[in-house]
Scaffold this motif. Sequence first.
Motif, PDB file in Angstrom:
ATOM      1  N   PRO A 155       0.816  -1.043   0.079  1.00 20.81           N
ATOM      2  CA  PRO A 155      -0.121   0.012   0.057  1.00 20.81           C
ATOM      3  C   PRO A 155       0.837   0.987  -0.068  1.00 20.81           C
ATOM      4  CG  PRO A 155       0.304  -0.776   1.990  1.00 20.81           C
ATOM      5  CD  PRO A 155       0.959  -1.876   1.383  1.00 20.81           C
ATOM      6  N   SER A 156       0.131   2.490  -0.074  1.00 21.02           N
ATOM      7  CA  SER A 156       0.819   3.796  -0.170  1.00 21.02           C
ATOM      8  C   SER A 156       1.104   3.935   1.301  1.00 21.02           C
ATOM      9  CB  SER A 156      -0.278   4.585  -0.605  1.00 21.02           C
ATOM     10  OG  SER A 156       0.260   6.005   0.114  1.00 21.02           O
ATOM     11  N   LEU A 157       2.242   4.552   1.589  1.00 23.10           N
ATOM     12  CA  LEU A 157       2.582   4.709   3.173  1.00 23.10           C
ATOM     13  C   LEU A 157       2.142   6.101   3.282  1.00 23.10           C
ATOM     14  CD1 LEU A 157       5.949   2.869   3.415  1.00 23.10           C
ATOM     15  CD2 LEU A 157       3.382   2.187   4.138  1.00 23.10           C
ATOM     16  N   ILE A 158       1.599   6.975   2.391  1.00 25.80           N
ATOM     17  CA  ILE A 158       1.226   8.362   2.737  1.00 25.80           C
ATOM     18  C   ILE A 158      -0.276   8.233   3.448  1.00 25.80           C
ATOM     19  CG2 ILE A 158       0.286  10.332   1.818  1.00 25.80           C
ATOM     20  CD1 ILE A 158       2.670  10.305  -0.120  1.00 25.80           C
ATOM     21  N   ASP A 159      -0.997   7.187   2.946  1.00 25.39           N
ATOM     22  CA  ASP A 159      -2.408   6.951   3.556  1.00 25.39           C
ATOM     23  C   ASP A 159      -2.549   5.303   3.646  1.00 25.39           C
ATOM     24  OD1 ASP A 159      -4.625   7.575   4.300  1.00 25.39           O
ATOM     25  OD2 ASP A 159      -5.669   7.926   2.324  1.00 25.39           O
ATOM     26  N   PRO A 160      -1.832   4.818   4.423  1.00 25.06           N
ATOM     27  CA  PRO A 160      -1.788   3.337   4.727  1.00 25.06           C
ATOM     28  C   PRO A 160      -3.144   2.885   5.205  1.00 25.06           C
ATOM     29  CG  PRO A 160      -0.521   4.296   6.402  1.00 25.06           C
ATOM     30  CD  PRO A 160      -0.867   5.384   5.755  1.00 25.06           C
ATOM     31  N   PRO A 161      -3.434   1.640   4.801  1.00 26.90           N
ATOM     32  CA  PRO A 161      -4.559   1.180   5.207  1.00 26.90           C
ATOM     33  C   PRO A 161      -4.965   1.149   6.728  1.00 26.90           C
ATOM     34  CG  PRO A 161      -3.658  -0.398   3.607  1.00 26.90           C
ATOM     35  CD  PRO A 161      -2.810   0.576   4.010  1.00 26.90           C
ATOM     36  N   PRO A 162      -5.990   1.357   7.244  1.00 20.33           N
ATOM     37  CA  PRO A 162      -6.111   1.307   8.701  1.00 20.33           C
ATOM     38  C   PRO A 162      -6.095   0.043   9.274  1.00 20.33           C
ATOM     39  CG  PRO A 162      -8.379   1.629   7.674  1.00 20.33           C
ATOM     40  CD  PRO A 162      -7.286   1.628   6.434  1.00 20.33           C
ATOM     41  N   GLY A 163      -5.862  -0.266  10.560  1.00 19.22           N
ATOM     42  CA  GLY A 163      -5.813  -1.605  11.093  1.00 19.22           C
ATOM     43  C   GLY A 163      -4.653  -2.505  10.847  1.00 19.22           C
ATOM     44  N   CYS A 164      -4.698  -3.656  10.266  1.00 14.07           N
ATOM     45  CA  CYS A 164      -3.564  -4.319   9.744  1.00 14.07           C
ATOM     46  C   CYS A 164      -3.370  -3.906   8.520  1.00 14.07           C
ATOM     47  CB  CYS A 164      -3.949  -5.639   9.797  1.00 14.07           C
ATOM     48  SG  CYS A 164      -2.805  -6.785   8.987  1.00 14.07           S
ATOM     49  N   ARG A 165      -2.369  -3.287   8.034  1.00 20.63           N
ATOM     50  CA  ARG A 165      -1.845  -2.869   6.813  1.00 20.63           C
ATOM     51  C   ARG A 165      -1.674  -3.872   5.802  1.00 20.63           C
ATOM     52  NH1 ARG A 165       2.911   2.015   8.139  1.00 20.63           N
ATOM     53  NH2 ARG A 165       1.235   3.278   9.247  1.00 20.63           N
ATOM     54  N   PHE A 166      -1.826  -5.074   6.268  1.00 19.35           N
ATOM     55  CA  PHE A 166      -1.896  -6.157   5.130  1.00 19.35           C
ATOM     56  C   PHE A 166      -3.224  -6.700   4.764  1.00 19.35           C
ATOM     57  CE2 PHE A 166      -1.095 -10.730   4.106  1.00 19.35           C
ATOM     58  CZ  PHE A 166      -0.373 -10.536   2.697  1.00 19.35           C
ATOM     59  N   HIS A 167      -4.253  -5.858   5.378  1.00 18.28           N
ATOM     60  CA  HIS A 167      -5.600  -6.584   5.263  1.00 18.28           C
ATOM     61  C   HIS A 167      -6.074  -6.624   3.809  1.00 18.28           C
ATOM     62  CE1 HIS A 167      -7.537  -2.350   5.978  1.00 18.28           C
ATOM     63  NE2 HIS A 167      -8.509  -2.916   4.845  1.00 18.28           N
ATOM     64  N   PRO A 168      -5.817  -5.306   2.986  1.00 17.80           N
ATOM     65  CA  PRO A 168      -6.278  -5.343   1.485  1.00 17.80           C
ATOM     66  C   PRO A 168      -5.583  -6.678   0.851  1.00 17.80           C
ATOM     67  CG  PRO A 168      -5.581  -3.400   2.196  1.00 17.80           C
ATOM     68  CD  PRO A 168      -4.970  -4.074   3.422  1.00 17.80           C
ATOM     69  N   ARG A 169      -4.578  -7.183   1.302  1.00 22.18           N
ATOM     70  CA  ARG A 169      -4.196  -8.213   0.435  1.00 22.18           C
ATOM     71  C   ARG A 169      -4.339  -9.660   1.133  1.00 22.18           C
ATOM     72  NH1 ARG A 169       2.140  -6.681  -0.735  1.00 22.18           N
ATOM     73  NH2 ARG A 169       2.054  -8.449  -1.966  1.00 22.18           N
ATOM     74  N   CYS A 170      -4.922  -9.600   2.399  1.00 21.87           N
ATOM     75  CA  CYS A 170      -4.873 -10.723   3.036  1.00 21.87           C
ATOM     76  C   CYS A 170      -6.206 -11.770   2.958  1.00 21.87           C
ATOM     77  CB  CYS A 170      -4.865 -10.458   4.532  1.00 21.87           C
ATOM     78  SG  CYS A 170      -4.801 -12.009   5.666  1.00 21.87           S
ATOM     79  N   PRO A 171      -5.880 -12.952   2.521  1.00 22.15           N
ATOM     80  CA  PRO A 171      -6.758 -13.913   2.097  1.00 22.15           C
ATOM     81  C   PRO A 171      -7.719 -14.482   3.561  1.00 22.15           C
ATOM     82  CG  PRO A 171      -4.800 -15.094   2.272  1.00 22.15           C
ATOM     83  CD  PRO A 171      -4.458 -13.759   2.359  1.00 22.15           C
ATOM     84  N   HIS A 172      -7.260 -13.953   4.635  1.00 20.35           N
ATOM     85  CA  HIS A 172      -7.769 -14.445   5.945  1.00 20.35           C
ATOM     86  C   HIS A 172      -8.712 -13.159   6.702  1.00 20.35           C
ATOM     87  CE1 HIS A 172      -5.640 -18.069   5.572  1.00 20.35           C
ATOM     88  NE2 HIS A 172      -4.580 -17.431   5.557  1.00 20.35           N
ATOM     89  N   ALA A 173      -8.519 -12.131   5.947  1.00 18.95           N
ATOM     90  CA  ALA A 173      -8.944 -10.826   6.604  1.00 18.95           C
ATOM     91  C   ALA A 173     -10.296 -10.913   7.160  1.00 18.95           C
ATOM     92  CB  ALA A 173      -8.960  -9.880   5.687  1.00 18.95           C
ATOM     93  N   MET A 174     -10.451 -10.349   8.635  1.00 21.83           N
ATOM     94  CA  MET A 174     -11.681 -10.592   8.983  1.00 21.83           C
ATOM     95  C   MET A 174     -12.192  -8.940   9.686  1.00 21.83           C
ATOM     96  SD  MET A 174     -10.327 -13.110  11.850  1.00 21.83           S
ATOM     97  CE  MET A 174      -9.006 -12.435  11.857  1.00 21.83           C
ATOM     98  N   LYS A 175     -13.299  -8.730  10.091  1.00 21.04           N
ATOM     99  CA  LYS A 175     -13.619  -7.296  10.184  1.00 21.04           C
ATOM    100  C   LYS A 175     -12.837  -6.448  11.024  1.00 21.04           C
ATOM    101  CE  LYS A 175     -17.505  -4.216  11.386  1.00 21.04           C
ATOM    102  NZ  LYS A 175     -16.484  -3.456  12.210  1.00 21.04           N
TER     103      LYS A 175
END
Length: 343
Positions: free
Chosen positions: A296-316
Amino acid sequence: MTTAPQPTASGTTDVVLEAEGLTKHFPVRKRGRELLSKTVRSVRAVEDVTLRLHRGRVTALVGESGSGKSSVARLLAQLHLQTSGTIKLHGEEVHAKGGRKFRAYSKRVQMIFQDPFASLNPVHTVRYHLTRALKIHGRAGKTPQDLEEALYDLLTRVQLTPPERYVDKFPHELSGGQRQRVAIARALGADPEALLADEPVSMLDVSIRLGVLNLLRDLKDRLRLAILYITHDIASARYFADETYVMYAGRVVEGGDSESVTQHPAHPYTQLLIDSAPDPDRPAAEEKDGGTGEPPSLIDPPPGCRFHPRCPHAMKICSDQVPPRFDVGEGHFAACWLYGEDR
Ligand SMILES: Nc1ncnc2c1ncn2[C@@H]1O[C@H](COP(=O)(O)OP(=O)(O)O)[C@@H](O)[C@H]1O
Ligand code: SF4
Ligand SMILES: [Mg+2]
């Protein structure tokens, strides 16, 4: 749940250098219409990084390009000032940016860079580079003979022997591996306790990488150095490092002894890294393409776990809350909600 890395599996607690909650935000220079706005944007390159380097051990910091590895090394070397968090050398907080304090600190904590050609001045010989390091750190002795001995000793330590063959050479007369050995010798000229090696072999020919890594391992054993080994190649971390930390988008996501982290990776990102690493036993066609998506962009990184947009196990919870470190084995942690208590 853990708040700090546990002592290593061997029980070593001889910590040389440690970072706690280390954070670095680089302000982004404004352009065009942005000049009118008051908001200051920043690259959140390093976020809440806690790690420890032990005497006589190699600690790997692994992650893909742009994950913040070099920034961590530069913070530890005090070449950058941290936005927040602390760095301690033998338990004492370090404030060494600039001047005499920095020189005293850099005598104890030395850095080796990726490109040995860029880090050596092409118009000066090996003798010049090493003499300068010895003089700056007060280790050149009193007589010309003391200096010559110190020079030969440094070259011998990095296995450039016989030293008289190398001491008057210019950088362009040496191979890439030899140049990196000179850069290592120059760092040893300070007689440091910690060596921060930022991708020290990634620009070298594959055939000579192992020799330079073995040299670093030999130095760690003989001089009891604490070595930070930065790499994007998790396979080399397994081979070379006692402990491994994995970084993703500015955060440490997993850490522990290298065997556990590489053989039993717990964090989905580490699993992805290992699955996509080239494996000599697996045909190229079977290799995965590095998984889904880009960092992800580090200027506006994803909230929570930064890996969540790519993670096959992501939960709420993953997009809501930053996962803390959870124990997944002895001295092995993963910052991932999959290992939360109630799961
Ligand atoms: N001096 C700097 N000013 C602004 N941004 C920087 C600076 N140094 C690094 N960055 C940014 O910080 C992020 C992490 O970079 P870096 O630490 O070099 O990662 P790595 O070594 O893992 O490739 C990147 O987005 C990079 O562009
Ligand atoms: S915290 Fe959630 S999104 Fe992040 S790695 Fe773990 S499961 Fe995936
Ligand atoms: Mg880097």
